[in-house]
Write an enzyme that holds these catalytic residues in place. Sequence first.
Site, PDB file in Angstrom:
ATOM      1  N   TYR A 164       0.832  -1.201   0.000  1.00 15.98           N
ATOM      2  CA  TYR A 164       0.000   0.000   0.000  1.00 15.98           C
ATOM      3  C   TYR A 164       0.870   1.256   0.000  1.00 15.98           C
ATOM      4  O   TYR A 164       0.635   2.185  -0.760  1.00 15.98           O
ATOM      5  CB  TYR A 164      -0.890  -0.021   1.247  1.00 15.98           C
ATOM      6  CG  TYR A 164      -1.933   1.085   1.266  1.00 15.98           C
ATOM      7  CD1 TYR A 164      -3.207   0.855   0.751  1.00 15.98           C
ATOM      8  CD2 TYR A 164      -1.637   2.338   1.797  1.00 15.98           C
ATOM      9  CE1 TYR A 164      -4.161   1.857   0.762  1.00 15.98           C
ATOM     10  CE2 TYR A 164      -2.586   3.345   1.806  1.00 15.98           C
ATOM     11  CZ  TYR A 164      -3.847   3.104   1.295  1.00 15.98           C
ATOM     12  OH  TYR A 164      -4.788   4.095   1.298  1.00 15.98           O
ATOM     13  N   PHE A 223      -9.839  18.729 -24.897  1.00 17.90           N
ATOM     14  CA  PHE A 223     -10.217  17.319 -24.961  1.00 17.90           C
ATOM     15  C   PHE A 223     -11.501  17.166 -24.143  1.00 17.90           C
ATOM     16  O   PHE A 223     -11.737  17.935 -23.213  1.00 17.90           O
ATOM     17  CB  PHE A 223      -9.088  16.409 -24.435  1.00 17.90           C
ATOM     18  CG  PHE A 223      -9.458  14.966 -24.586  1.00 17.90           C
ATOM     19  CD1 PHE A 223      -9.570  14.404 -25.852  1.00 17.90           C
ATOM     20  CD2 PHE A 223      -9.774  14.171 -23.485  1.00 17.90           C
ATOM     21  CE1 PHE A 223      -9.976  13.095 -26.013  1.00 17.90           C
ATOM     22  CE2 PHE A 223     -10.175  12.855 -23.651  1.00 17.90           C
ATOM     23  CZ  PHE A 223     -10.276  12.318 -24.917  1.00 17.90           C
ATOM     24  N   THR A 224     -12.315  16.170 -24.494  1.00 12.72           N
ATOM     25  CA  THR A 224     -13.655  16.035 -23.874  1.00 12.72           C
ATOM     26  C   THR A 224     -13.611  16.040 -22.344  1.00 12.72           C
ATOM     27  O   THR A 224     -14.303  16.843 -21.696  1.00 12.72           O
ATOM     28  CB  THR A 224     -14.335  14.728 -24.341  1.00 12.72           C
ATOM     29  OG1 THR A 224     -13.410  13.649 -24.161  1.00 12.72           O
ATOM     30  CG2 THR A 224     -14.747  14.800 -25.804  1.00 12.72           C
ATOM     31  N   ASP A 228      -0.545  18.427 -21.434  1.00 12.75           N
ATOM     32  CA  ASP A 228      -1.186  17.115 -21.469  1.00 12.75           C
ATOM     33  C   ASP A 228      -0.332  16.246 -22.385  1.00 12.75           C
ATOM     34  O   ASP A 228      -0.321  16.418 -23.604  1.00 12.75           O
ATOM     35  CB  ASP A 228      -2.623  17.240 -21.999  1.00 12.75           C
ATOM     36  CG  ASP A 228      -3.335  15.883 -22.073  1.00 12.75           C
ATOM     37  OD1 ASP A 228      -2.647  14.857 -22.017  1.00 12.75           O
ATOM     38  OD2 ASP A 228      -4.571  15.876 -22.208  1.00 12.75           O
ATOM     39  N   LYS A 268      -2.261   5.695 -22.696  1.00 15.76           N
ATOM     40  CA  LYS A 268      -1.640   6.021 -23.982  1.00 15.76           C
ATOM     41  C   LYS A 268      -0.121   6.063 -23.787  1.00 15.76           C
ATOM     42  O   LYS A 268       0.570   5.190 -24.260  1.00 15.76           O
ATOM     43  CB  LYS A 268      -2.174   7.357 -24.494  1.00 15.76           C
ATOM     44  CG  LYS A 268      -3.679   7.331 -24.827  1.00 15.76           C
ATOM     45  CD  LYS A 268      -4.135   8.649 -25.411  1.00 15.76           C
ATOM     46  CE  LYS A 268      -5.642   8.748 -25.553  1.00 15.76           C
ATOM     47  NZ  LYS A 268      -6.181   8.032 -26.709  1.00 15.76           N
ATOM     48  N   ARG A 301     -16.229  11.656 -33.311  1.00 16.33           N
ATOM     49  CA  ARG A 301     -15.581  12.832 -32.748  1.00 16.33           C
ATOM     50  C   ARG A 301     -16.175  14.039 -33.463  1.00 16.33           C
ATOM     51  O   ARG A 301     -15.600  14.612 -34.366  1.00 16.33           O
ATOM     52  CB  ARG A 301     -14.054  12.784 -32.937  1.00 16.33           C
ATOM     53  CG  ARG A 301     -13.340  11.635 -32.242  1.00 16.33           C
ATOM     54  CD  ARG A 301     -13.029  11.837 -30.776  1.00 16.33           C
ATOM     55  NE  ARG A 301     -14.124  11.711 -29.844  1.00 16.33           N
ATOM     56  CZ  ARG A 301     -13.983  11.501 -28.543  1.00 16.33           C
ATOM     57  NH1 ARG A 301     -12.788  11.360 -28.013  1.00 16.33           N
ATOM     58  NH2 ARG A 301     -15.008  11.426 -27.745  1.00 16.33           N
ATOM     59  N   PHE A 322     -21.840  11.164 -25.230  1.00 13.91           N
ATOM     60  CA  PHE A 322     -21.389  10.208 -26.243  1.00 13.91           C
ATOM     61  C   PHE A 322     -21.049   8.841 -25.662  1.00 13.91           C
ATOM     62  O   PHE A 322     -21.071   7.849 -26.360  1.00 13.91           O
ATOM     63  CB  PHE A 322     -20.187  10.764 -27.028  1.00 13.91           C
ATOM     64  CG  PHE A 322     -18.970  11.020 -26.168  1.00 13.91           C
ATOM     65  CD1 PHE A 322     -18.804  12.237 -25.529  1.00 13.91           C
ATOM     66  CD2 PHE A 322     -17.992  10.055 -26.010  1.00 13.91           C
ATOM     67  CE1 PHE A 322     -17.682  12.480 -24.736  1.00 13.91           C
ATOM     68  CE2 PHE A 322     -16.863  10.278 -25.232  1.00 13.91           C
ATOM     69  CZ  PHE A 322     -16.716  11.505 -24.583  1.00 13.91           C
TER      70      PHE A 322
HETATM   71  N1  F0G Z   1      -6.061  13.805 -22.541  1.00  9.53           N
HETATM   72  C1  F0G Z   1      -6.032  13.323 -23.789  1.00  9.53           C
HETATM   73  C2  F0G Z   1      -5.323  14.084 -24.849  1.00  9.53           C
HETATM   74  C3  F0G Z   1      -6.661  12.108 -24.087  1.00  9.53           C
HETATM   75  O1  F0G Z   1      -6.619  11.643 -25.322  1.00  9.53           O
HETATM   76  C4  F0G Z   1      -7.312  11.406 -23.058  1.00  9.53           C
HETATM   77  C5  F0G Z   1      -8.019  10.170 -23.334  1.00  9.53           C
HETATM   78  C6  F0G Z   1      -7.310  11.951 -21.763  1.00  9.53           C
HETATM   79  C7  F0G Z   1      -6.670  13.156 -21.546  1.00  9.53           C
HETATM   80  C8  F0G Z   1      -8.001  11.256 -20.627  1.00  9.53           C
HETATM   81  O2  F0G Z   1      -7.281  10.138 -20.261  1.00  9.53           O
HETATM   82  O3  F0G Z   1      -8.811   8.203 -20.724  1.00  9.53           O
HETATM   83  O4  F0G Z   1      -6.839   7.968 -19.207  1.00  9.53           O
HETATM   84  O5  F0G Z   1      -8.800   9.273 -18.509  1.00  9.53           O
HETATM   85  N2  F0G Z   1      -8.332   9.791 -24.471  1.00  9.53           N
HETATM   86  C9  F0G Z   1      -9.027   8.533 -24.775  1.00  9.53           C
HETATM   87  C10 F0G Z   1      -9.284   8.417 -26.248  1.00  9.53           C
HETATM   88  C11 F0G Z   1     -10.261   8.314 -23.974  1.00  9.53           C
HETATM   89  O6  F0G Z   1      -9.925   7.426 -26.638  1.00  9.53           O
HETATM   90  O7  F0G Z   1      -8.838   9.244 -27.041  1.00  9.53           O
HETATM   91  P1  F0G Z   1      -7.976   8.831 -19.649  1.00  9.53           P
END
Ligand code: F0G
Length: 482
Positions: A80, A132-133, A223, A266, A389, A455
Amino acid sequence: MRELKFYSDNAVPLEMHKVRVVQKLNLLPIDERLRAINEAGNNTFLLRNKDTFLDMLTDSGVNAMSDIQLSAMMIADDSYAGSATFSKLESKLQELFGTKYVLPAHQGRACEHILAKVFIKNGDIVPTNYHFTTTKAHIGLQGGKVLEVHYPEALIVESDNPFKGNMSPELLKKVIVEYGASRISFVRMEAGTNLIGGQPFSLANLKEIYSICKHHGLLLVLDASLLSDNLYFIKVREPAYKEVDLRKITREIADHADIIYFSARKLGHARGGGICTNNTELYMKMRELVPLYEGFLTYGGMSVREMEAITVGLEETMDEDMINQGPLFIEYMVNELKQRGVPVVTPAGGLGCHLNAMKFVPHIPQSEYPAGALGAALFIASGIRGMERGTLSEERETDGKEHYSNMELLRLALPRRVFTLSQIKYAIDRITWLYENRDLIGGLKFTEEPKVLRFFMGRLTPVSDWQEKLVTKFKKDLGNSL
Ligand code: F0G
């Protein structure tokens, strides 16, 4: 980058690995694909993977892992607090980014949650090269707003601009004058800008933006989720860095940010996330929230096995032969589709091949979600699942009006080292068939629309019987073929 020339054939991307573990795939007959996409509310997020042939939804958490990553997972130190596995991850990030502090989090959006909680005050703004979303949603939840400060080229779908992810320094300066530095929580640069087609920024641009930030006492937050793609493009598209080692480029990027966060789904090719900084004061502010929301400071919600895999994955990101496996295959797919007249985002970016739905199905109005409709149609025609997208991925305005997206893209992600060239050729073939029958594709409407990040879980239905007509035409053209 090392160049590979072919003597007797047109150049093709070459897999720089061999397949040693495989997973059987299932290609359903077209009638069952039609049933599956409707059971999924015409939302590719809701499809079951066992009904999907090629899963091009995302590269997130699904890049192929290496033998070294898998073996590292077996020696993880499960504890832990004070796990030796965390120390390894921390050291690797310190080595690559030159940052003193590392905060673990369970994935990228968890880092965004912490950043938003610590830095966003009600009424604040966050200038970004593109949102980003999940970033936008977290900033919005704290009462902040993102402002896109890119060049006009960012939104030109078919272009030959090598760095569409650049931020416009002129616009940023204007925004600072207009809102005042005190209302700007931080400036956010996203590597491999996701929503405009995986487009990179140049290192020269990052440096310029950073110096503007420093001049005005602003923080620059990077990011780095899609850093591997951005690194590759800096190396091949920015002449000053052609001969520079990937480690040096990585360090130079890191030296021009106050805080770096990333999704290790990623960057690092496993599942997790982290925030890095050299600034003690910023670290102390963010640190408090990690045990509260994520887990103790030496795991932050990640399993130790994943942390071992991330550490190795980060090291593998410094290998040209590894990071080129996304962009080279994407470039092949984009160029082949372009030659067949199919509208795609150019130049080829990272993450995936992006179909331009605005041009593919120009007869579908944005109110009927052209990119979502194209995603459903492609699944029916091929068993391939992509990700919308476009307008579906936006949120409605506070008065309930649709917020029409600047671009309507269907993203076909190519997780690294997962698909073979013949699978990509199959995708090209089915997309070409669909393009030649594009007039048959119709729109979608919501039957169930969640308020936040709709989405992911929203359900839709076709506005007419276009899907049945598409199936009939497929059978006419391709007979009993799958
Ligand atoms: N920032 C970027 C540029 C991303 O592409 C993503 C995730 C995140 C933040 C959030 O990271 O998923 O680990 O919480 N992109 C995924 C995609 C969901 O399918 O493009 P996460």
